[in-house]
Design an enzyme around this catalytic site. Structure first.
Site, PDB file in Angstrom:
ATOM      1  N   LYS A 110      33.905  35.804  54.077  1.00 51.31           N
ATOM      2  CA  LYS A 110      35.370  35.772  54.025  1.00 51.31           C
ATOM      3  C   LYS A 110      35.864  34.738  55.008  1.00 51.31           C
ATOM      4  O   LYS A 110      35.188  34.446  56.002  1.00 51.31           O
ATOM      5  CB  LYS A 110      35.940  37.142  54.421  1.00 51.31           C
ATOM      6  CG  LYS A 110      37.315  37.396  53.858  1.00 51.31           C
ATOM      7  CD  LYS A 110      37.202  37.825  52.416  1.00 51.31           C
ATOM      8  CE  LYS A 110      38.485  38.248  51.783  1.00 51.31           C
ATOM      9  NZ  LYS A 110      38.218  38.966  50.533  1.00 51.31           N
ATOM     10  N   GLY A 157      52.611  46.196  46.109  1.00 55.12           N
ATOM     11  CA  GLY A 157      52.355  44.757  46.022  1.00 55.12           C
ATOM     12  C   GLY A 157      52.761  44.254  44.653  1.00 55.12           C
ATOM     13  O   GLY A 157      52.649  44.971  43.648  1.00 55.12           O
ATOM     14  N   GLY A 200      51.821  40.865  43.792  1.00 55.88           N
ATOM     15  CA  GLY A 200      51.109  39.589  43.693  1.00 55.88           C
ATOM     16  C   GLY A 200      50.294  39.578  42.420  1.00 55.88           C
ATOM     17  O   GLY A 200      50.528  40.347  41.483  1.00 55.88           O
ATOM     18  N   ASN A 201      49.307  38.694  42.413  1.00 59.84           N
ATOM     19  CA  ASN A 201      48.464  38.507  41.249  1.00 59.84           C
ATOM     20  C   ASN A 201      47.799  39.796  40.758  1.00 59.84           C
ATOM     21  O   ASN A 201      47.780  40.087  39.559  1.00 59.84           O
ATOM     22  CB  ASN A 201      47.367  37.512  41.648  1.00 59.84           C
ATOM     23  CG  ASN A 201      47.066  36.564  40.538  1.00 59.84           C
ATOM     24  OD1 ASN A 201      47.915  36.326  39.686  1.00 59.84           O
ATOM     25  ND2 ASN A 201      45.856  36.062  40.512  1.00 59.84           N
TER      26      ASN A 201
END
Ligand code: GLU
Length: 428
Positions: free
Chosen positions: A107, A219, A221-222
């Site tokens: 990461k 959320g 988002g995507n």
């Protein structure tokens, strides 16, 4: 709200210790897997638009690469720390193992707030990040990808810098690239669709028809947007979604009992998943406090924002209607809250499994990029469904057979596969 006092790396290590105990791993194996194999911690100087220079801090952590090149996203976030990156890198190792991909875990991150950076400043951050780690990443070493607040454009800048330095085209260096520039069709849908494929399988096990379910999401988002899309195609009703408000520096929930209109909400959302409150009210949405998404009378909860969102102070406000929690985000549940979810007998689909669709499609992208031959969208999504379904069935069967909580089952399968690869290579 993010509870900063939880250190995600401690959570990740605690989860690992539990799996290691169940597997009765020896001390050497624990030492090898409890900490990252390699860490890079560096500065990235950026020439700001006003002419001044600003120093940003960046990270790349490679937790383990016994099963294949390290794989995992890069996050741009003001609250990024080396410990968040360590935790997320470790989770990537387990995630690729649960999905049975020939990859390890890594990461990366940069401490920054992309909302406050111009496009040219963001481009310099991307290029600078690559310059700092170029010798230690690559198609057969460590393959980055997008994550929180990074996009296909960021990936392309990073690829371009990598190719400039290496002097050749190597699209397999990074995934999540724009389609037509080495990206895979289906990548943008993959994480959210993957979450819903695991929910679909869990509903089958619980004998519940999707048409009879409602879901609430954290959320926008995507991940959340495509999870909502597939959920609605399955016949479910998405009633609530929460998101971060950049101007107010807090989150809000948006509710419509009859069901969210995805197109409508997308049309009033910024590039980072923030929904415009005034416009939402005009469209008939109730605007509620940030945590309201968690308190809804729904059958399915999908935390798809950041880590540590379900914690000891809000876990008890989860409604008795909730049958399934599918973790679209990485590490959204603290250990204390996890214990209560388990006691409540909610069917938990852990992050390693629920959000593995993203990295699974990244793997497909890497394969396509390395051979420079790209598949049709149906082929990508079909392969995604096969991989996600078999990963779900493997974890769920293992959980039933050994009377384990789904999270423990996923962790044990993953740690066992990685430990075995380390052993086979002669590392332990
Ligand atoms: N950032 C995503 C994750 O946490 C995808 C990683 C990847 O595609 O490598 O799984």
């Amino acid at each position: 709200m993010i509870k900063k006092e939880y250190n995600p790396f401690e959570t990740a290590q605690k989860q690992f210790d539990k799996a290691a105990d169940l597997l009765e791993l020896n001390t050497t194996t624990r030492e090898l897997l409890r900490n990252p194999a390699r860490e890079f911690n560096f500065i990235i100087p950026v020439r700001m638009d006003d002419g001044s220079k600003k120093i940003f801090r960046g990270f790349r952590v490679q937790h383990n690469d016994a099963r294949g090149p390290a794989k995992g996203g890069i996050r741009f976030h003001p609250l990024e720390t080396i410990d968040t990156v360590r935790a997320l890198a470790m989770w990537m190792t387990w995630k690729t193992a649960v999905a049975d991909l020939p990859l390890g875990g890594g990461k990366g991150g940069v401490i920054c707030d992309p909302h406050k950076l111009s496009s040219s400043e963001q481009e310099q951050l991307c290029r600078g990040w690559v310059q700092q780690v170029v010798k230690n990443v690559g198609p057969y070493t460590d393959v980055p990808a997008p994550d929180v607040m990074t996009s296909a454009q960021h990936m392309l800048w990073m690829l371009d810098e990598y190719e400039k330095i290496s002097g050749e085209r190597r699209p397999g260096f990074i995934t999540g690239k724009p389609v037509g520039m080495g990206g895979s069709l289906g990548r943008k849908e993959a994480t959210g669709y993957g979450v819903m494929i695991t929910v679909r399988e869990a509903l089958k096990e619980l004998n519940i028809m999707p048409e009879n379910t409602r879901a609430s999401f954290q959320g926008f988002g995507n991940v959340s947007q495509f999870a909502i899309e597939l959920f609605q195609q399955m016949g479910g009703t998405a009633t609530c979604v929460s998101c971060w408000d950049q101007d107010d520096n807090q989150s809000y929930s948006f509710k419509k009992k009859t069901g969210l209109d995805l197109q409508e909400l997308r049309s009033i959302t910024d590039a980072f998943g923030g929904i415009n409150k005034t416009k939402a009210k005009d469209l008939g949405y109730e605007v509620l406090p940030g945590d309201a998404w968690l308190e809804q009378d729904v059958e399915i909860l999908i935390p798809a924002a950041l880590e540590n969102q379900i914690h000891d102070e809000n876990v008890n406000s989860i409604s008795n209607h909730v049958k399934i929690i599918a973790e679209g985000a990485n590490g959204p549940t603290t250990p204390a809250a996890d214990y209560i979810i388990k006691e409540k007998n909610i069917f938990l689909i852990p992050d390693l499994l629920a959000n593995a669709g993203g990295v699974t499609c990244s793997y497909f992208e890497q394969v396509q990029s390395n051979m420079n031959y790209y598949w049709e969208k149906e082929e990508v999504l079909g392969k995604l469904d096969v991989k996600m379904t078999s990963a779900f069935i493997a974890v769920s069967n293992f959980a039933k057979k050994n009377k384990l909580y789904m999270r423990d089952a996923a962790n044990v399968i993953a740690v066992d596969r990685v430990a075995q690869a380390c052993k086979d290579r002669g590392w332990i």
